[in-house]
Write an enzyme that holds these catalytic residues in place. Structure first.
Site, PDB file in Angstrom:
ATOM      1  N   ARG A  86       0.854  -1.192   0.000  1.00  0.00           N
ATOM      2  CA  ARG A  86       0.000   0.000   0.000  1.00  0.00           C
ATOM      3  C   ARG A  86       0.889   1.241   0.000  1.00  0.00           C
ATOM      4  O   ARG A  86       1.685   1.439   0.904  1.00  0.00           O
ATOM      5  CB  ARG A  86      -0.902  -0.011   1.238  1.00  0.00           C
ATOM      6  N   HIS A 129      -2.663  10.948   0.640  1.00  0.00           N
ATOM      7  CA  HIS A 129      -2.134  10.737   1.989  1.00  0.00           C
ATOM      8  C   HIS A 129      -1.553  12.081   2.445  1.00  0.00           C
ATOM      9  O   HIS A 129      -0.356  12.207   2.686  1.00  0.00           O
ATOM     10  CB  HIS A 129      -1.107   9.606   1.985  1.00  0.00           C
ATOM     11  N   GLU A 174      -7.230   8.547   6.063  1.00  0.00           N
ATOM     12  CA  GLU A 174      -7.513   9.217   7.329  1.00  0.00           C
ATOM     13  C   GLU A 174      -7.968  10.670   7.188  1.00  0.00           C
ATOM     14  O   GLU A 174      -7.250  11.594   7.610  1.00  0.00           O
ATOM     15  CB  GLU A 174      -6.282   9.146   8.237  1.00  0.00           C
ATOM     16  N   ASN A 309      -7.552   1.884   9.908  1.00  0.00           N
ATOM     17  CA  ASN A 309      -6.241   2.092  10.534  1.00  0.00           C
ATOM     18  C   ASN A 309      -6.460   2.116  12.035  1.00  0.00           C
ATOM     19  O   ASN A 309      -7.238   2.925  12.534  1.00  0.00           O
ATOM     20  CB  ASN A 309      -5.621   3.425  10.105  1.00  0.00           C
ATOM     21  N   TYR A 311      -4.417   2.143  15.755  1.00  0.00           N
ATOM     22  CA  TYR A 311      -3.184   2.212  16.540  1.00  0.00           C
ATOM     23  C   TYR A 311      -3.449   2.025  18.026  1.00  0.00           C
ATOM     24  O   TYR A 311      -2.734   1.325  18.704  1.00  0.00           O
ATOM     25  CB  TYR A 311      -2.452   3.535  16.274  1.00  0.00           C
ATOM     26  N   GLU A 390      -3.621  -0.039   8.158  1.00  0.00           N
ATOM     27  CA  GLU A 390      -2.448   0.389   8.928  1.00  0.00           C
ATOM     28  C   GLU A 390      -2.581  -0.083  10.359  1.00  0.00           C
ATOM     29  O   GLU A 390      -3.656  -0.004  10.955  1.00  0.00           O
ATOM     30  CB  GLU A 390      -2.303   1.927   8.990  1.00  0.00           C
TER      31      GLU A 390
END
Ligand code: FCB
Length: 487
Positions: A86, A129, A174, A309, A311, A390
């Site tokens: 990606r 991005h 995002e 994504n 985290y 991600e």
């Protein structure tokens, strides 16, 4: 019999044959060659040069020099056994200043995609991005509706060049970050600090996404189209406390639902609109003006794939903690604002989970919960597949002697992070969630935005003085997992 993996765990949980293992990067964070072959400044080139905006004043001018070393980097991906890669394309390379197409810029992506296909790695392309051409920012950036038209032109020129070779297209990475963190908090480029600007940017980003999906689908019904959101799991510090529960509702609303609801239901979440009406009625009114008839219908164009994504989660309350609060997220001591448009009475608490070098909590179970929830409430009813696009961790890596004159990065914490989150993904899959792949962030150590080169997320180490690459122990672990298709 289960077999022992290098980390000494028992490998006995298999991934289904069609599950995709990949790694992710983004153009500004790795390419370098910032002003070569016709590329001009993006908002990040400009922002990085503002005093105090980025740690050490680091820029992406050279980064990992991937623009010149992409062949070696693809060879590394092959060595790791990655099935998908990606990456993002740079708007400023493809249409410098948001103007006419620059064929030299497109040629780089043609070469990269050819190289990937040559070794059987699936290219997973993200169009945005975060690197808006600076010239467009000077005309209003994402607060301007015209940027939507410019984005569509840019997206279609990338599709003109690569539509025959790339099947999976992600419009945005995002949008929470490229609107709220960038136009409201001022932590990311372009560094504006306005609630109104953040709300308008989020709306225009989503509109640019929706119109691009419509047009790409019209061009080619076979493409796999979608976008990537950064999502979280918000938990109240005290589930019995109403103010804490309300804090969790507002984080969920402003992080997750502000994007998921328009995309999947064609509406902004009413509870957050009501909060905004109370705390910033002018900003809400500006959004209502900007939201034209038909916008939400375009925004909610059905998606084939939603990238998640993940985290860390958020552990929040309606009042500050009694003890020392966890460190905030501002990378430098430059004054910034809250990224949340309605941020009153919102406080982060400590719950004793381990933390990465970013100060982010490590909570793999949050990923399982998140995938289950997004699948149940949004993706499944819409027939949209999920991918973890991600997930990764920064740690303070140390290069040691690996014996025989070789060097080594023994990043056991990252290897464990990777394994635990792959396990969490598999758990969601086993519970019936249609999650089809996992991309580790990141393939390479790279330019971590306002944190410059200080934070390292890679499974491959980059020595920024020599540009040498070294597969870390976590990379070896990933290679082993991919080869076995099991953890
Ligand atoms: C995500 C970004 C990515 C990287 C990781 C650590 O929010 O998409 O570019 O910076 O965080």
């Amino acid at each position: 019999m289960p077999t022992a993996s290098p980390a000494g765990h028992l490998a006995h949980r298999r991934f289904p044959d069609e599950f995709l293992f990949g790694a992710a990067t983004a153009a500004y964070q790795i390419e370098g060659a910032a002003f070569e072959d016709g590329r001009t400044a993006s908002i990040w080139d400009h922002f990085a040069r503002q005093p105090g905006a980025v740690i050490n004043g680091d820029t992406g001018d050279v980064a990992c020099d991937h623009y010149h070393r992409y062949r070696d980097d693809v060879a590394l991906m092959e060595e790791l056994g990655l099935q998908a890669y990606r990456f993002s394309t740079s708007w400023s390379r493809v249409r410098p200043d948001g103007g006419p197409v620059n064929e030299q810029g497109l040629d780089f992506y043609r070469r990269l995609v050819d190289e990937l296909l040559e070794v059987g790695i699936k290219p997973w392309l993200t169009l945005y991005h975060w690197d808006l051409p600076q010239a467009l920012e000077e005309k209003g950036g994402w607060t301007s509706r015209e940027t939507v038209d410019r984005f569509l032109e840019y997206a279609l020129s990338v599709h003109d060049a690569l539509g025959d070779r790339v099947e999976t297209w992600t419009t945005l990475n995002e949008p929470w970050c490229s609107s709220f963190l960038s136009y409201t908090a001022g932590i990311h480029a372009p560094g504006r600090q306005s609630v109104t600007d953040g709300l308008l940017s989020a709306h225009h980003l989503l509109l640019a996404h929706g119109r691009t999906v419509q047009e790409l689908r019209r061009r080619d019904g076979e493409l796999e189209l979608g976008l990537t959101l950064n999502l979280t799991v918000a938990e109240p510090a005290d589930p019995e406390d109403e103010a804490d529960r309300d804090a969790a509702r507002r984080i969920d609303g402003q992080f997750n639902r502000w994007f998921l609801d328009p995309l999947f239901r064609g509406e902004y979440p009413q509870d957050i609109a009501l909060d905004l009406h109370e705390v910033d009625p002018a900003a809400l009114a500006a959004l209502e003006d900007a939201d034209q008839a038909g916008d939400l219908a375009a925004i909610s164009t059905p998606l084939d794939a939603l990238g998640v994504n993940y985290y860390h989660g958020e552990y929040v309350g309606g009042a500050p903690p009694a003890e020392e609060p966890p460190a905030g997220d501002a990378p430098t001591d430059r004054a910034t604002s809250s990224p949340f448009p309605a941020h009153t009475n919102l406080f982060w608490h400590e719950r004793g989970l381990p933390r990465t070098a970013m100060g982010w909590e490590v909570q793999p179970a949050g990923l399982t919960d998140l995938l289950l929830r997004v699948d149940r409430e949004y993706a499944r009813p819409a027939g949209t597949a999920l991918y973890v696009t991600e997930n990764g961790a920064a740690f303070d890596d140390v290069v040691t002697d690996g014996g025989d004159g070789a060097t080594r990065v023994a990043d056991a914490e990252r290897a464990e992070f990777l394994r635990a989150h792959l396990g969490a993904t598999l758990e969601a899959r086993e519970a019936g969630v249609d999650v089809r792949g996992y991309f580790y962030w990141s393939l390479l150590d790279n330019y971590e935005w306002a944190r410059g080169y200080e934070k390292r997320f890679g499974i491959v180490r980059v020595d920024y003085d020599t540009q040498e690459r070294l597969i870390k122990d976590s990379g070896r672990e990933y290679r082993h997992i991919i080869a076995e298709r099991a953890i």
